[in-house]
Design a protein around this motif. Structure first.
Motif, PDB file in Angstrom:
ATOM      1  N   GLN A 270     -44.533  11.851 123.308  1.00 18.52           N
ATOM      2  CA  GLN A 270     -43.220  11.261 123.598  1.00 18.52           C
ATOM      3  C   GLN A 270     -42.277  12.299 124.197  1.00 18.52           C
ATOM      4  OE1 GLN A 270     -42.512   8.038 123.652  1.00 18.52           O
ATOM      5  NE2 GLN A 270     -44.703   7.849 123.135  1.00 18.52           N
ATOM      6  N   LEU A 271     -42.314  13.511 123.655  1.00 23.03           N
ATOM      7  CA  LEU A 271     -41.464  14.583 124.189  1.00 23.03           C
ATOM      8  C   LEU A 271     -41.902  14.948 125.620  1.00 23.03           C
ATOM      9  CD1 LEU A 271     -41.286  16.776 120.971  1.00 23.03           C
ATOM     10  CD2 LEU A 271     -39.296  15.824 122.169  1.00 23.03           C
ATOM     11  N   PHE A 272     -43.210  14.977 125.833  1.00 20.77           N
ATOM     12  CA  PHE A 272     -43.774  15.293 127.150  1.00 20.77           C
ATOM     13  C   PHE A 272     -43.241  14.297 128.189  1.00 20.77           C
ATOM     14  CE2 PHE A 272     -47.218  14.611 130.265  1.00 20.77           C
ATOM     15  CZ  PHE A 272     -47.542  15.902 130.642  1.00 20.77           C
ATOM     16  N   ILE A 273     -43.236  13.042 127.799  1.00 20.77           N
ATOM     17  CA  ILE A 273     -42.726  12.013 128.712  1.00 20.77           C
ATOM     18  C   ILE A 273     -41.202  12.118 128.805  1.00 20.77           C
ATOM     19  CG2 ILE A 273     -42.460   9.504 129.016  1.00 20.77           C
ATOM     20  CD1 ILE A 273     -45.283   9.266 127.634  1.00 20.77           C
ATOM     21  N   GLY A 274     -40.591  12.403 127.659  1.00 20.21           N
ATOM     22  CA  GLY A 274     -39.128  12.449 127.598  1.00 20.21           C
ATOM     23  C   GLY A 274     -38.520  13.514 128.495  1.00 20.21           C
ATOM     24  N   ILE A 275     -39.164  14.646 128.620  1.00 22.79           N
ATOM     25  CA  ILE A 275     -38.597  15.709 129.475  1.00 22.79           C
ATOM     26  C   ILE A 275     -39.176  15.629 130.895  1.00 22.79           C
ATOM     27  CG2 ILE A 275     -38.091  17.242 127.545  1.00 22.79           C
ATOM     28  CD1 ILE A 275     -40.576  18.897 128.325  1.00 22.79           C
ATOM     29  N   ASN A 276     -39.849  14.535 131.158  1.00 23.86           N
ATOM     30  CA  ASN A 276     -40.343  14.180 132.491  1.00 23.86           C
ATOM     31  C   ASN A 276     -41.435  15.114 133.035  1.00 23.86           C
ATOM     32  OD1 ASN A 276     -40.419  12.291 134.517  1.00 23.86           O
ATOM     33  ND2 ASN A 276     -38.982  13.418 135.834  1.00 23.86           N
ATOM     34  N   CYS A 277     -42.230  15.689 132.128  1.00 25.42           N
ATOM     35  CA  CYS A 277     -43.470  16.340 132.608  1.00 25.42           C
ATOM     36  C   CYS A 277     -44.330  15.278 133.282  1.00 25.42           C
ATOM     37  CB  CYS A 277     -44.244  16.940 131.445  1.00 25.42           C
ATOM     38  SG  CYS A 277     -43.357  18.219 130.538  1.00 25.42           S
ATOM     39  N   LYS A 298     -61.203   0.760 136.121  1.00 25.63           N
ATOM     40  CA  LYS A 298     -60.970   1.310 134.787  1.00 25.63           C
ATOM     41  C   LYS A 298     -59.627   2.045 134.737  1.00 25.63           C
ATOM     42  CE  LYS A 298     -65.107   0.299 133.167  1.00 25.63           C
ATOM     43  NZ  LYS A 298     -65.288  -0.778 132.191  1.00 25.63           N
ATOM     44  N   THR A 299     -58.955   1.883 133.622  1.00 21.34           N
ATOM     45  CA  THR A 299     -57.729   2.650 133.395  1.00 21.34           C
ATOM     46  C   THR A 299     -58.118   3.959 132.692  1.00 21.34           C
ATOM     47  OG1 THR A 299     -56.457   0.632 133.193  1.00 21.34           O
ATOM     48  CG2 THR A 299     -55.480   2.616 132.250  1.00 21.34           C
ATOM     49  N   PHE A 300     -57.532   5.057 133.138  1.00 19.38           N
ATOM     50  CA  PHE A 300     -57.889   6.339 132.539  1.00 19.38           C
ATOM     51  C   PHE A 300     -56.663   7.244 132.496  1.00 19.38           C
ATOM     52  CE2 PHE A 300     -58.219   8.897 136.484  1.00 19.38           C
ATOM     53  CZ  PHE A 300     -58.189   7.871 137.434  1.00 19.38           C
ATOM     54  N   ALA A 301     -56.777   8.347 131.806  1.00 26.38           N
ATOM     55  CA  ALA A 301     -55.598   9.186 131.511  1.00 26.38           C
ATOM     56  C   ALA A 301     -55.803  10.609 132.001  1.00 26.38           C
ATOM     57  CB  ALA A 301     -55.326   9.177 130.012  1.00 26.38           C
ATOM     58  N   PRO A 302     -55.612  10.844 133.312  1.00 23.77           N
ATOM     59  CA  PRO A 302     -55.888  12.198 133.837  1.00 23.77           C
ATOM     60  C   PRO A 302     -54.694  13.144 133.776  1.00 23.77           C
ATOM     61  CG  PRO A 302     -55.373  10.725 135.638  1.00 23.77           C
ATOM     62  CD  PRO A 302     -55.296   9.895 134.380  1.00 23.77           C
ATOM     63  N   TYR A 303     -53.487  12.610 133.652  1.00 24.54           N
ATOM     64  CA  TYR A 303     -52.254  13.411 133.688  1.00 24.54           C
ATOM     65  C   TYR A 303     -52.113  14.164 135.013  1.00 24.54           C
ATOM     66  CZ  TYR A 303     -51.664  11.986 128.903  1.00 24.54           C
ATOM     67  OH  TYR A 303     -51.499  11.213 127.781  1.00 24.54           O
ATOM     68  N   THR A 304     -52.251  13.404 136.098  1.00 25.30           N
ATOM     69  CA  THR A 304     -51.995  13.912 137.446  1.00 25.30           C
ATOM     70  C   THR A 304     -51.557  12.734 138.315  1.00 25.30           C
ATOM     71  OG1 THR A 304     -52.916  14.990 139.409  1.00 25.30           O
ATOM     72  CG2 THR A 304     -54.411  13.608 138.169  1.00 25.30           C
ATOM     73  N   ASP A 305     -50.906  13.065 139.417  1.00 22.78           N
ATOM     74  CA  ASP A 305     -50.584  12.021 140.405  1.00 22.78           C
ATOM     75  C   ASP A 305     -51.325  12.267 141.724  1.00 22.78           C
ATOM     76  OD1 ASP A 305     -49.267  14.231 141.354  1.00 22.78           O
ATOM     77  OD2 ASP A 305     -47.243  13.389 141.252  1.00 22.78           O
ATOM     78  N   LEU A 306     -52.121  13.309 141.753  1.00 22.56           N
ATOM     79  CA  LEU A 306     -52.922  13.664 142.937  1.00 22.56           C
ATOM     80  C   LEU A 306     -52.058  13.980 144.156  1.00 22.56           C
ATOM     81  CD1 LEU A 306     -55.778  11.009 142.504  1.00 22.56           C
ATOM     82  CD2 LEU A 306     -55.879  13.444 141.928  1.00 22.56           C
ATOM     83  N   LEU A 307     -50.775  14.239 143.910  1.00 22.09           N
ATOM     84  CA  LEU A 307     -49.846  14.545 145.009  1.00 22.09           C
ATOM     85  C   LEU A 307     -49.528  16.045 145.048  1.00 22.09           C
ATOM     86  CD1 LEU A 307     -47.310  11.605 144.492  1.00 22.09           C
ATOM     87  CD2 LEU A 307     -48.990  11.807 146.349  1.00 22.09           C
ATOM     88  N   LEU A 308     -49.005  16.456 146.190  1.00 20.26           N
ATOM     89  CA  LEU A 308     -48.556  17.842 146.354  1.00 20.26           C
ATOM     90  C   LEU A 308     -47.111  17.979 145.899  1.00 20.26           C
ATOM     91  CD1 LEU A 308     -49.917  18.473 149.959  1.00 20.26           C
ATOM     92  CD2 LEU A 308     -50.836  19.456 147.836  1.00 20.26           C
ATOM     93  N   HIS A 309     -46.818  19.072 145.213  1.00 23.32           N
ATOM     94  CA  HIS A 309     -45.443  19.348 144.788  1.00 23.32           C
ATOM     95  C   HIS A 309     -45.115  20.810 145.086  1.00 23.32           C
ATOM     96  CE1 HIS A 309     -45.023  15.547 142.558  1.00 23.32           C
ATOM     97  NE2 HIS A 309     -46.299  15.711 142.257  1.00 23.32           N
ATOM     98  N   ASP A 310     -43.886  21.022 145.502  1.00 26.08           N
ATOM     99  CA  ASP A 310     -43.412  22.396 145.708  1.00 26.08           C
ATOM    100  C   ASP A 310     -43.198  23.028 144.334  1.00 26.08           C
ATOM    101  OD1 ASP A 310     -42.007  24.713 146.126  1.00 26.08           O
ATOM    102  OD2 ASP A 310     -40.733  23.876 147.695  1.00 26.08           O
ATOM    103  N   GLU A 369     -40.150  21.900 142.076  1.00 26.81           N
ATOM    104  CA  GLU A 369     -39.969  20.527 141.588  1.00 26.81           C
ATOM    105  C   GLU A 369     -40.187  20.418 140.080  1.00 26.81           C
ATOM    106  OE1 GLU A 369     -42.141  17.547 143.860  1.00 26.81           O
ATOM    107  OE2 GLU A 369     -42.151  18.892 145.583  1.00 26.81           O
ATOM    108  N   ALA A 370     -40.928  21.385 139.498  1.00 27.53           N
ATOM    109  CA  ALA A 370     -41.184  21.349 138.050  1.00 27.53           C
ATOM    110  C   ALA A 370     -40.135  22.129 137.268  1.00 27.53           C
ATOM    111  CB  ALA A 370     -42.577  21.913 137.758  1.00 27.53           C
ATOM    112  N   GLY A 371     -39.145  22.663 137.995  1.00 31.19           N
ATOM    113  CA  GLY A 371     -38.133  23.493 137.344  1.00 31.19           C
ATOM    114  C   GLY A 371     -37.342  22.730 136.287  1.00 31.19           C
ATOM    115  N   ASN A 372     -36.963  21.495 136.595  1.00 27.18           N
ATOM    116  CA  ASN A 372     -36.172  20.716 135.622  1.00 27.18           C
ATOM    117  C   ASN A 372     -36.959  20.487 134.336  1.00 27.18           C
ATOM    118  OD1 ASN A 372     -34.063  20.545 137.398  1.00 27.18           O
ATOM    119  ND2 ASN A 372     -34.560  18.471 138.128  1.00 27.18           N
ATOM    120  N   ALA A 373     -38.228  20.141 134.484  1.00 22.83           N
ATOM    121  CA  ALA A 373     -39.054  19.885 133.290  1.00 22.83           C
ATOM    122  C   ALA A 373     -39.212  21.164 132.476  1.00 22.83           C
ATOM    123  CB  ALA A 373     -40.411  19.332 133.705  1.00 22.83           C
ATOM    124  N   LYS A 374     -39.402  22.294 133.195  1.00 26.37           N
ATOM    125  CA  LYS A 374     -39.534  23.560 132.471  1.00 26.37           C
ATOM    126  C   LYS A 374     -38.248  23.877 131.704  1.00 26.37           C
ATOM    127  CE  LYS A 374     -38.941  27.556 134.460  1.00 26.37           C
ATOM    128  NZ  LYS A 374     -39.122  28.714 135.359  1.00 26.37           N
TER     129      LYS A 374
END
Lengths: 395, 409
Positions: A270-277, A298-310, A369-374
């Motif tokens: 919940q915290l992981f989702i809450g801080i927008n990781c 099939k639904t699966f849980a990889p924890y990626t969006d397969l996209l590029l991020h700065d 882009e991951a600065g806010n989550a960090k």
């Protein structure tokens, strides 16, 4: 009577011997193993691919090198998990979307080892480079089947929702031997690619043939050019082998999360989702159609969006592939993170080049882009941060 | 015409057994030569054999067959029945001080028929014997003591079979001799032979693997490096204390030049071994052990997958627990035994991290063996083995039972 007991004892031993052998580890304790639900024929092909992937060691006589990085697939992917700095790849020669300027000097990959009597490659003067850790193999078949439209729907290049996260696909050209998926999207003749640290590879066939060629120095009908002479030579591995290895990779199971009902794990999620990781590390994706029933829709849980991020200047090595910027990296799937030390020599080597030796350290190296989550992670209490770590280790 | 040949062949087949059959009473056991004390170096000749009448030729051999059920981390191949090998010996005393011995081994699982030993020994003096032919290099003690019926264990020691090559033989010449006085014996062996090749660091085992050179039959005709492999051993035995042997084997292994073209620098392999065996008379406990170190010059531009140092060994403890008339066999012996083994295939540290390179295996093998006579052994082993990969990940755990029978004939 004594003889009878001896005979009975021997028979009991034969019948019960398997009980005295090591039990199989639980499925959620190891990364390797096939996806559930394969047919007999599919299981047989998975086994053939497994034998080639984990069992085949190349020698000079069977085509190794003469310059290379590894002698077998398993050298880099122990237990189908993440690799170790021992087998880190070095890529060089591309700084922007105009392409690799050092292809004629051995780019894009450095073959840093050589058979006796040969000299390994050196990075040419003027070329920038980056080191890439071998990725885990598990669940790759699921990632391959995520429809392009789903990937595109997660993209937000202009950050319209204002969360600081954009995310773009790596639109890239594909080699002639790759057959685009039926639902593939195109833009100016380019396709959405998804494999590799820079998401520059379209599918597992391209990834596999490229690895045989660039990592081991093995030519195939798909990649016929020798990395040393740069000449087209006879295939050193068969198309059947490539097909079997690709099928093996496609049908490896997805990592199984452990302790899902544990309170700390649930709170951590919940915290992981809450801080927008989860803005990049998407908890849930879905496969499209597949002839392999075990992978079909099939639904699966990889924890990626397969996209590029700065990811910011801290992770900008000045090298890229396809249309990614040098600071852009594909969101690393987090599944299997808790089991990573089991394939990395009982320690963590995280991020694209293994520079982070713990999950916490990896989080602190996030930027851009991951600065806010960090920052949000750092603003949590120690207990809350630990819950996130516990959750991540359950993946 | 063809019909006549057929009739002739059938005639020969029909009647030949009656005339060609050997009277078994002509075959007699050759008594062991107990006039001289023996050491490990005598193992090739110190075997049971049969002699036909007064012919100066002795025949012998041994056979090994196993059943096993092993599992590794929940995966088992199930019940496996294995015919490991059949070895035949032929020896001949050509004259009083000239003798010949050959050993031919059949290993059906490897589709191999190999001449393991075929050498002529000429004795000029007990301290000065010339041996020439196909020689078993005396590195450690197991290589010359590899006969199945000698051991209480179904498998050969990992270090002796997979690290040092077992039954490692080469064409060559050398000298050996023994000196003994009272309870002491001193023996030496020194040979120059053909040897290894590049395969020891270029093989499908993905590790430095000396036994890979056994797959090169050309070594009996052409030495890859063009230089001799030197093998030497010095052994000291006291009949009360036991025997200790120090051995060395080394030379250039790689094909560094071909047709006058220089292909690489000369690269050496050096092997050092120490072996010992003793009998604790008070308890009648037999202890046998061996440890070896291997140094290989591996190019530093090659992969660390192939290590430049290896080490490993084993120790067998054999304790007779019953010696009696068992099931009608006079002097039958029941033993309990245990083998401890360890091999580090790659001693060193990763260049990239400084961390330890693992790639090792250890094994414990408790055993029960029954010897109805000194030449035959029935043995039941339980193998426990842990094997780590290069990176030191959690080990692969193997365990299971092996039952085997082996006998000289």
């Amino acid at each position: 009577m004594k003889k009878l007991w001896v005979v009975i004892g021997m028979l009991a031993l034969v019948v019960s011997c398997s009980k005295l052998e090591p039990a199989a580890p639980a499925k959620d304790k190891v990364l390797d193993g096939p996806v559930d639900g394969l047919t007999y024929a599919q299981a047989a092909q998975h086994g053939l691919g497994d034998a080639d992937f984990t069992g085949q060691v190349f020698t000079k006589e069977t085509g190794l090198g003469p310059i290379f990085v590894a002698t077998s697939c398993a050298s880099c992917h122990a237990g189908d998990g993440k690799g170790h700095p021992f087998s880190t790849l070095t890529r060089f020669g591309q700084i922007d979307s105009t392409g690799n300027r050092f292809l004629d000097q051995g780019g894009p990959q450095l073959q840093d080892r050589a058979l006796p009597g040969f000299q390994p490659e050196q990075i040419p003067a003027g070329a920038t480079s980056a080191k890439f850790m071998p990725p885990g193999n598990t669940g790759l078949g699921f990632l391959e089947l995520v429809p392009d439209a789903d990937i595109l729907s997660m993209s937000d290049p202009n950050d319209t929702n204002g969360d600081g996260i954009s995310g773009t696909p790596n639109w890239n050209t594909i080699p002639p031997f790759v057959t685009p998926a039926p639902n593939a999207l195109t833009r100016n003749g380019k396709y959405i690619c998804r494999f590799g640290k820079k998401a520059s590879v379209y599918d597992l066939r391209q990834q596999t043939t490229n690895a045989y060629n660039q990592d081991i120095g093995i030519t195939s009908a798909f990649e016929p050019y020798d990395v040393y002479s740069h000449l087209e030579i006879d295939p050193e591995t068969s198309t059947t082998t490539i097909n079997n290895v690709v099928f093996y990779l496609q049908t490896l199971k997805a990592p199984v999360q452990r302790d899902q009902s544990n309170a700390e794990v649930m709170a951590g999620k919940q915290l992981f989702i809450g801080i927008n990781c989860s803005g990049c590390h998407k908890p849930e994706l879905r496969t499209g159609a597949s002839p392999v029933a075990a992978l079909n829709n099939k639904t699966f849980a990889p924890y990626t969006d397969l996209l590029l991020h700065d990811m910011g200047p801290g992770l900008d090595d000045g090298y890229t592939e396809g249309n990614a910027a040098t600071s852009e990296w594909r969101t690393a799937p987090l599944w299997g993170l808790g089991l990573a030390p089991g394939s990395q020599g009982r320690q963590y080597f995280l991020l694209h080049d293994g520079r982070a030796h713990s999950i916490e350290e990896a989080i602190q190296m996030h930027g851009g882009e991951a600065g806010n989550a960090k920052n949000a992670f750092n603003a949590l209490t120690g207990s809350e941060r630990q819950k996130i770590i516990t959750f991540l280790k359950s993946l | 015409m063809r019909r006549k040949y057929l009739i002739a062949i059938l005639f020969i087949i029909r009647f030949s057994p009656a005339t060609a059959q050997i009277d078994p009473s002509l075959l007699r056991r050759v008594p062991k030569d107990t006039s001289r004390p023996v050491m490990n170096m005598d193992a090739m000749y110190n075997r049971p054999s049969l002699q036909l009448g007064k012919l100066p030729v002795s025949l012998g051999g041994y056979v090994e067959a196993n059943w096993q059920h092993l599992g590794t981390d929940g995966i088992s191949e199930g019940h496996q029945f294995q015919f490991r090998r059949l070895s035949l010996f032929v020896s001949s005393s050509i004259s009083k001080r000239i003798k010949f011995l050959s050993e031919i081994e059949f290993e059906p699982s490897e589709n191999s028929i190999e001449v393991e030993f075929a050498a002529v020994d000429i004795e000029f003096h007990p301290l000065f014997n010339l041996r020439g032919g196909m020689i078993v290099n005396p590195i450690g003690a197991f290589n010359q003591n590899h006969d199945g019926p000698k051991w209480e264990f179904t498998d050969r020691p990992i270090s002796a079979e997979k690290m040092l090559p077992d039954t490692w033989s080469n064409a060559g010449f050398g000298l050996y001799g023994k000196y003994y006085r009272d309870k002491w014996m001193l023996g030496y062996e020194f040979y120059l032979t053909g040897g290894f090749n590049n395969s020891i660091i270029n093989n499908n085992q993905n590790k430095t693997y000396l036994p890979a050179a056994k797959d090169n039959p050309e070594r009996f005709e052409e030495s890859a490096s063009g230089e001799p492999l030197v093998t030497g051993k010095l052994a000291l035995k006291n009949t009360r204390i036991g025997e200790i042997g120090l051995s060395y084997m080394g030379g250039v292994y790689n094909k560094w030049q071909d047709d006058g073209l220089i292909l690489d620098k000369k690269r050496r392999v050096d092997v050092f071994a120490v072996d010992f065996n003793t009998l604790i008379k008070r308890t009648n406990t037999n202890i046998i052990g061996e440890w070896a170190w291997i140094l290989v010059d591996v190019p530093n531009t090659y992969t660390q997958q192939f290590g430049n140092r290896q080490r490993g060994g084993y120790m067998d403890i054999v304790q007779p627990v019953l010696k009696n008339n068992i099931l009608g066999w006079e002097g039958a012996v029941l033993n309990v035994a245990c083998r401890l083994e360890y091999v580090d295939w790659n001693v060193g540290r990763f260049k990239q991290t400084g961390g330890n390179i693992a790639d090792d295996v250890w094994s414990v093998m408790p055993a029960v063996s029954f010897r109805p006579n000194s030449q035959t052994v029935l043995r039941l082993n339980y193998r426990i083995r842990k094997q780590r990969d290069l990176l030191g990940n959690p080990p692969a755990n193997t365990a299971g039972f092996i039952f085997g029978i082996s006998t000289y004939f």
